[in-house]
Design a protein around this motif. Structure first.
Motif, mmCIF file in Angstrom:
data_model
loop_
_atom_site.group_PDB
_atom_site.id
_atom_site.type_symbol
_atom_site.label_atom_id
_atom_site.label_comp_id
_atom_site.label_asym_id
_atom_site.label_seq_id
_atom_site.Cartn_x
_atom_site.Cartn_y
_atom_site.Cartn_z
ATOM 1 N N ASP A 180 12.610 -9.347 -2.158
ATOM 2 C CA ASP A 180 12.877 -8.192 -1.322
ATOM 3 C C ASP A 180 11.236 -7.902 -1.109
ATOM 4 N N LEU A 181 10.286 -8.634 -1.718
ATOM 5 C CA LEU A 181 8.768 -8.410 -1.699
ATOM 6 C C LEU A 181 8.472 -7.384 -2.514
ATOM 7 N N LEU A 182 7.467 -7.048 -2.817
ATOM 8 C CA LEU A 182 6.742 -5.996 -3.528
ATOM 9 C C LEU A 182 6.699 -4.993 -2.842
ATOM 10 N N GLY A 183 6.103 -4.843 -1.657
ATOM 11 C CA GLY A 183 5.949 -3.547 -0.785
ATOM 12 C C GLY A 183 5.428 -2.193 -1.668
ATOM 13 N N PRO A 184 4.316 -2.313 -1.984
ATOM 14 C CA PRO A 184 3.897 -1.292 -2.963
ATOM 15 C C PRO A 184 3.100 -0.191 -2.038
ATOM 16 N N ALA A 185 3.133 1.159 -2.427
ATOM 17 C CA ALA A 185 2.446 2.215 -1.560
ATOM 18 C C ALA A 185 1.065 2.523 -1.938
ATOM 19 N N TYR A 186 0.372 2.273 -0.838
ATOM 20 C CA TYR A 186 -1.100 2.550 -0.911
ATOM 21 C C TYR A 186 -1.389 2.930 0.334
ATOM 22 N N ASP A 187 -2.560 4.113 0.258
ATOM 23 C CA ASP A 187 -3.052 4.570 1.778
ATOM 24 C C ASP A 187 -4.306 3.974 2.301
ATOM 25 N N ASP A 188 -4.798 2.912 1.289
ATOM 26 C CA ASP A 188 -5.961 1.966 1.798
ATOM 27 C C ASP A 188 -5.732 0.705 1.478
ATOM 28 N N THR A 189 -6.122 -0.233 2.518
ATOM 29 C CA THR A 189 -5.763 -1.563 2.399
ATOM 30 C C THR A 189 -6.603 -2.428 1.193
ATOM 31 N N ALA B 186 -0.507 -18.898 -6.590
ATOM 32 C CA ALA B 186 -0.203 -19.145 -5.160
ATOM 33 C C ALA B 186 -0.450 -17.939 -4.277
ATOM 34 N N PRO B 187 -0.832 -18.261 -2.982
ATOM 35 C CA PRO B 187 -0.780 -17.247 -2.118
ATOM 36 C C PRO B 187 0.782 -16.507 -1.739
ATOM 37 N N ILE B 188 0.534 -15.139 -1.651
ATOM 38 C CA ILE B 188 1.796 -14.501 -1.211
ATOM 39 C C ILE B 188 1.900 -13.697 0.053
ATOM 40 N N SER B 189 3.032 -13.729 0.361
ATOM 41 C CA SER B 189 3.134 -12.784 1.779
ATOM 42 C C SER B 189 4.039 -11.661 1.360
ATOM 43 N N ASP B 190 3.341 -10.606 1.746
ATOM 44 C CA ASP B 190 3.805 -9.172 1.224
ATOM 45 C C ASP B 190 3.360 -8.155 2.742
ATOM 46 N N TYR B 191 3.492 -6.893 1.912
ATOM 47 C CA TYR B 191 3.207 -5.762 2.787
ATOM 48 C C TYR B 191 2.793 -4.295 1.877
ATOM 49 N N LEU B 192 2.293 -3.550 2.642
ATOM 50 C CA LEU B 192 2.119 -2.268 1.975
ATOM 51 C C LEU B 192 2.857 -1.300 2.923
ATOM 52 N N ILE B 193 3.139 -0.153 1.828
ATOM 53 C CA ILE B 193 3.728 1.060 2.522
ATOM 54 C C ILE B 193 2.830 2.099 2.728
ATOM 55 N N SER B 194 2.493 2.869 3.737
ATOM 56 C CA SER B 194 1.527 3.843 4.020
ATOM 57 C C SER B 194 1.958 4.475 5.360
ATOM 58 N N PRO B 195 2.174 5.972 5.245
ATOM 59 C CA PRO B 195 2.513 6.748 6.581
ATOM 60 C C PRO B 195 1.121 6.869 7.429
ATOM 61 N N THR B 196 0.038 6.479 6.603
ATOM 62 C CA THR B 196 -1.273 7.033 7.152
ATOM 63 C C THR B 196 -2.086 5.782 7.764
ATOM 64 N N LEU B 197 -1.765 4.564 7.256
ATOM 65 C CA LEU B 197 -2.604 3.401 7.819
ATOM 66 C C LEU B 197 -2.076 3.073 9.011
ATOM 67 N N LYS B 198 -3.124 2.486 9.899
ATOM 68 C CA LYS B 198 -2.519 1.967 11.205
ATOM 69 C C LYS B 198 -1.828 0.731 11.046
ATOM 70 N N PRO B 199 -1.029 0.406 12.208
ATOM 71 C CA PRO B 199 0.034 -0.501 11.971
ATOM 72 C C PRO B 199 -0.611 -1.987 12.347
ATOM 73 N N GLY B 200 -1.552 -2.483 11.439
ATOM 74 C CA GLY B 200 -2.079 -3.699 11.641
ATOM 75 C C GLY B 200 -1.794 -4.854 10.631
ATOM 76 N N VAL B 201 -2.332 -5.655 10.158
ATOM 77 C CA VAL B 201 -2.465 -6.497 9.133
ATOM 78 C C VAL B 201 -3.688 -6.925 8.494
ATOM 79 N N PHE B 202 -3.383 -7.446 7.126
ATOM 80 C CA PHE B 202 -4.666 -7.735 6.366
ATOM 81 C C PHE B 202 -4.426 -8.755 5.759
ATOM 82 N N ILE B 203 -5.714 -9.703 5.288
ATOM 83 C CA ILE B 203 -5.553 -10.695 4.181
ATOM 84 C C ILE B 203 -6.523 -10.122 3.278
#
Length: 381
Positions: free
Chosen positions: A195-204, A220-237
């Motif tokens: 279910d991934l980690l999906g932590p809540a942060y408002d800055d990448t 190892a590298p991981i694939s995951d996501y951040l939850i934030s209602p303020t960040l733009k809907p992009g991606v990051f590495i």
């Protein structure tokens, strides 16, 4: 002479692409394959492009873009397209993350830039060329509700101009889980947990660094996501780099290290598909696929108590089930949510349960056979 491009799908993204191709001086839009009644599609921008005939699409196209969002249908159509020797670009993470691995040696198949997986693949190429070593392939999710209501989803679907199942899969998290499954497999990463980690942060930067620390713990590298209602809907590495570059990166205002976050704060879906079409036709090859040997899948979790004999018409975007990313070897009998079409429950299953092949009966399909082949190979590796 302009190249001839066909499109599969007539929804929001596929129609947006068709309009771009129609206006492009470089390409010729040939046909748009749809399962809807072409005589009733007065809503489509140019109904004369629509067809229900796959062979007509194939015969008129040099390259085909598949954007149906349907695993079963995409498997059938792409199989036939590859028999005709035509390359395929997809914006269909649902298909790719479920059975795309079955097709990687059967023709040129690549996910497109525009949706988060393709944009992450593009960003991966960019940052690794500069010497960075990715630790986190990050998506950004603005909102999450595992059990949204029909009333709310109908409202947001109508407001956004997208289908009910699409807005539901965004909201309950299925979409991001599927996307990050594809990213993990395609870019050689793993997942930190089911279910991934999906932590809540408002800055990448802060969120990316915390996820990078987790990746270092795992090794190892991981694939995951951040939850934030303020960040733009992009991606990051989030990445690391050799120590001898830290001073330069400090000068370039990238921080003190040892972890650095490089982001792309937007993704423009159908607008960016043109870049991948260019890539393929210019000999650039595959941007992203699910790899020949995937280790991650998106399993099916029940949202409510299900009873024997109940039927689920389509799992992705339903109010019956949702998807979460898991390791295939740790869940050998799971049912990928991308296969949940016209599924019949064999027995009662309580809410919050992972569905296995002991729980459901699925119709025969090429996609189902493809998954069996993928799973057998994954479990032996």
């Amino acid at each position: 002479m302009s190249k001839k491009i066909g499109v599969i799908g007539s929804g929001f993204i596929a129609e947006g692409l068709a309009k771009l191709l129609h206006d492009s001086p470089k390409y010729t839009l040939t046909k748009v394959l749809t399962r809807t009644d072409t005589k009733e599609r007065t809503d489509y921008f140019m109904p004369e492009y629509l067809t229900n005939d796959l062979e007509e699409l194939i015969e008129s196209s040099d390259l085909i873009v598949e954007s149906s969002g349907d695993t079963i249908y995409a498997a059938d159509t792409i199989n036939r397209i590859f028999e005709a020797g035509i390359p395929v670009v997809t914006m269909n993470a649902e298909f790719q993350a479920t059975v795309g691995s079955y097709f990687v040696d059967k023709g040129l198949l690549t996910e497109a830039e525009g949706d988060q997986p393709g944009v992450l693949a593009m960003l991966h190429e960019e940052v690794t060329t500069m010497g960075f070593k990715p630790l986190v392939y990050g998506n950004i999710k603005g909102f999450l509700n595992h059990t949204p209501t029909l009333e709310d989803m109908t409202y947001w679907g109508n407001r956004s101009g997208i289908s009910l199942d699409m807005v539901t899969s965004f909201t309950d998290g299925t979409k991001v889980q599927i996307e990050q499954t594809l990213v993990a497999n395609g870019l050689g990463a793993t997942i930190a947990q089911d279910d991934l980690l999906g932590p809540a942060y408002d800055d990448t930067l802060t969120g990316g660094i915390e996820l990078a620390k987790k990746a270092k713990e795992i090794g190892a590298p991981i694939s995951d996501y951040l939850i934030s209602p303020t960040l733009k809907p992009g991606v990051f590495i989030a990445a690391e780099i050799n120590d001898n570059q830290h001073a330069a990166l400090r000068y370039y205002k990238m921080g003190e290290g040892p972890y650095y976050v490089l982001e792309r704060p937007y993704h423009l879906c159908h607008f960016e598909i043109l870049r991948t079409i260019d890539r393929v036709l210019n000999g650039g090859g595959v941007l992203l696929n699910n790899s020949e040997n995937p280790t991650i899948s998106t399993t099916t979790i029940t949202k409510r108590d299900l009873k024997a004999g109940e039927s689920i018409k389509k799992g992705i975007g339903s109010f019956d089930v949702r998807g979460i990313a898991v390791k295939i070897k740790e869940h050998p009998n799971h049912v990928p949510i991308g296969l949940m079409f016209n599924a019949t429950l064999k027995r009662d299953v309580p809410a919050g349960t992972e569905l296995t092949f002991d729980d459901v009966e699925l119709p025969d399909s090429l996609a189902l056979e493809a998954w069996k082949s993928i799973k057998e190979k994954a479990l032996k590796s």
